[in-house]
Design a protein around this motif. Structure first.
Motif, short mmCIF file in Angstrom:
data_model
loop_
_atom_site.label_atom_id
_atom_site.label_comp_id
_atom_site.label_asym_id
_atom_site.label_seq_id
_atom_site.Cartn_x
_atom_site.Cartn_y
_atom_site.Cartn_z
N ASP A 258 0.81 -1.22 0.00
CA ASP A 258 0.00 0.00 0.00
C ASP A 258 0.84 1.27 0.00
O ASP A 258 0.35 2.34 -0.33
CB ASP A 258 -0.96 0.00 1.19
CG ASP A 258 -2.03 -1.06 1.05
OD1 ASP A 258 -2.28 -1.51 -0.09
OD2 ASP A 258 -2.62 -1.45 2.07
N ALA A 259 2.12 1.16 0.36
CA ALA A 259 2.99 2.34 0.37
C ALA A 259 3.55 2.66 -1.01
O ALA A 259 4.14 3.72 -1.20
CB ALA A 259 4.14 2.11 1.36
N LEU A 260 3.36 1.79 -1.97
CA LEU A 260 3.93 1.97 -3.30
C LEU A 260 3.07 2.87 -4.18
O LEU A 260 1.86 2.74 -4.21
CB LEU A 260 4.09 0.62 -4.00
CG LEU A 260 5.06 -0.37 -3.38
CD1 LEU A 260 4.97 -1.70 -4.10
CD2 LEU A 260 6.48 0.17 -3.43
N ASN A 261 3.73 3.76 -4.90
CA ASN A 261 3.10 4.56 -5.95
C ASN A 261 3.74 4.17 -7.27
O ASN A 261 4.76 4.72 -7.66
CB ASN A 261 3.30 6.06 -5.69
CG ASN A 261 2.45 6.55 -4.56
OD1 ASN A 261 1.29 6.19 -4.46
ND2 ASN A 261 3.03 7.37 -3.69
N ILE A 262 3.16 3.20 -7.93
CA ILE A 262 3.74 2.69 -9.17
C ILE A 262 2.96 3.28 -10.35
O ILE A 262 1.74 3.18 -10.39
CB ILE A 262 3.68 1.15 -9.21
CG1 ILE A 262 4.51 0.58 -8.05
CG2 ILE A 262 4.13 0.61 -10.54
CD1 ILE A 262 4.39 -0.91 -7.88
N ARG B 20 -1.64 -9.34 -8.67
CA ARG B 20 -2.90 -8.63 -8.34
C ARG B 20 -2.65 -7.48 -7.37
O ARG B 20 -3.24 -6.40 -7.52
CB ARG B 20 -3.91 -9.61 -7.76
CG ARG B 20 -4.50 -10.55 -8.78
CD ARG B 20 -5.46 -11.51 -8.14
NE ARG B 20 -6.01 -12.46 -9.12
CZ ARG B 20 -6.64 -13.56 -8.80
NH1 ARG B 20 -6.83 -13.89 -7.53
NH2 ARG B 20 -7.10 -14.36 -9.75
N GLN B 21 -1.81 -7.71 -6.38
CA GLN B 21 -1.51 -6.65 -5.41
C GLN B 21 -0.79 -5.49 -6.09
O GLN B 21 -1.11 -4.32 -5.85
CB GLN B 21 -0.67 -7.22 -4.26
CG GLN B 21 -0.57 -6.31 -3.07
CD GLN B 21 -1.91 -6.11 -2.38
OE1 GLN B 21 -2.67 -7.04 -2.18
NE2 GLN B 21 -2.21 -4.88 -2.02
N ILE B 22 0.16 -5.80 -6.93
CA ILE B 22 0.88 -4.76 -7.66
C ILE B 22 -0.07 -4.00 -8.58
O ILE B 22 -0.04 -2.77 -8.66
CB ILE B 22 2.05 -5.37 -8.47
CG1 ILE B 22 3.18 -5.82 -7.53
CG2 ILE B 22 2.56 -4.41 -9.53
CD1 ILE B 22 3.92 -4.71 -6.81
N MET B 23 -0.94 -4.71 -9.30
CA MET B 23 -1.90 -4.07 -10.20
C MET B 23 -2.79 -3.10 -9.44
O MET B 23 -3.12 -2.02 -9.94
CB MET B 23 -2.74 -5.12 -10.92
CG MET B 23 -1.97 -5.93 -11.94
SD MET B 23 -2.93 -7.28 -12.62
CE MET B 23 -4.15 -6.37 -13.57
N LYS B 24 -3.18 -3.48 -8.24
CA LYS B 24 -4.04 -2.63 -7.40
C LYS B 24 -3.36 -1.31 -7.07
O LYS B 24 -4.01 -0.28 -6.93
CB LYS B 24 -4.40 -3.40 -6.14
CG LYS B 24 -5.44 -2.74 -5.27
CD LYS B 24 -5.84 -3.68 -4.16
CE LYS B 24 -5.45 -3.08 -2.85
NZ LYS B 24 -5.77 -3.90 -1.69
#
Length: 177
Positions: free
Chosen positions: A86-90, A118-122
């Motif tokens: 959740d801390a990532l801004n991709i 899926r988590q990364i895509m979110k």
């Protein structure tokens, strides 16, 4: 898929300097890491040991997600307790797949890899799938996502013209690299 000098040109408008991107594990994302070394101020989040090895002597900032080593793919499958997604801004995620079809979207074999994707895509503003022509019209064990969740499909020139036409008519953008 091989991304050579001519193959990277379609990606010039996709990956921009200062982007934070995710590079998934797999044979199609590893060549993209070579291209990324030419960009400026890129941050790469990855679960791929091959991508890490490619970027280790570069100026690219690399964040390796924590989790369990998956020997067969030379990747890390992530666990929420070890990595704070959740801390990532991709800006852009580049994921791979073992199967892609109009009917069932993307699919793969390993549930842990799929959970990570899926988590990364979110947490990504845009998601691209990199897959070679052999993955088309294949549905394998576990669904990853619907095609509508993708910004574009990046593939090689070996994709059958009829397949390209059907994907295009269904509203899916395809980039030939």
């Amino acid at each position: 898929m091989r991304l050579g000098d001519s193959g990277t040109k379609p990606l010039l408008g996709v990956i921009e300097d200062s982007d934070t991107i995710f590079l998934d594990s797999g044979s199609t994302t590893h060549p993209l890491a070579k291209y990324i070394k030419m960009r400026q101020q890129i941050t790469v989040v990855t679960n791929s040991l091959l991508v890490v090895n490619e970027l280790v002597d570069s100026e690219v900032d690399v964040l390796l997600i924590g989790g369990k080593l998956r020997h067969s793919e030379k990747s890390i499958t992530a666990y929420d307790m070890l990595f704070q997604f959740d801390a990532l801004n991709i800006q852009k995620a580049f994921i791979c797949t073992s199967g892609i079809s109009l009917e069932n979207g993307l699919s793969d074999y390993d549930i842990d890899e799929i959970r990570t994707r899926r988590q990364i895509m979110k947490n990504s503003k845009q998601t691209y799938v990199l897959c070679d022509h052999s993955k088309f019209e294949q549905d394998v064990t576990i669904k990853t996502c619907d095609l509508q969740e993708l910004e574009a499909i990046i593939t090689d020139a070996g994709v059958d013209e009829e397949v390209r036409k059907r994907f295009s008519e269904a509203g899916h953008r395809m980039i030939i690299a």
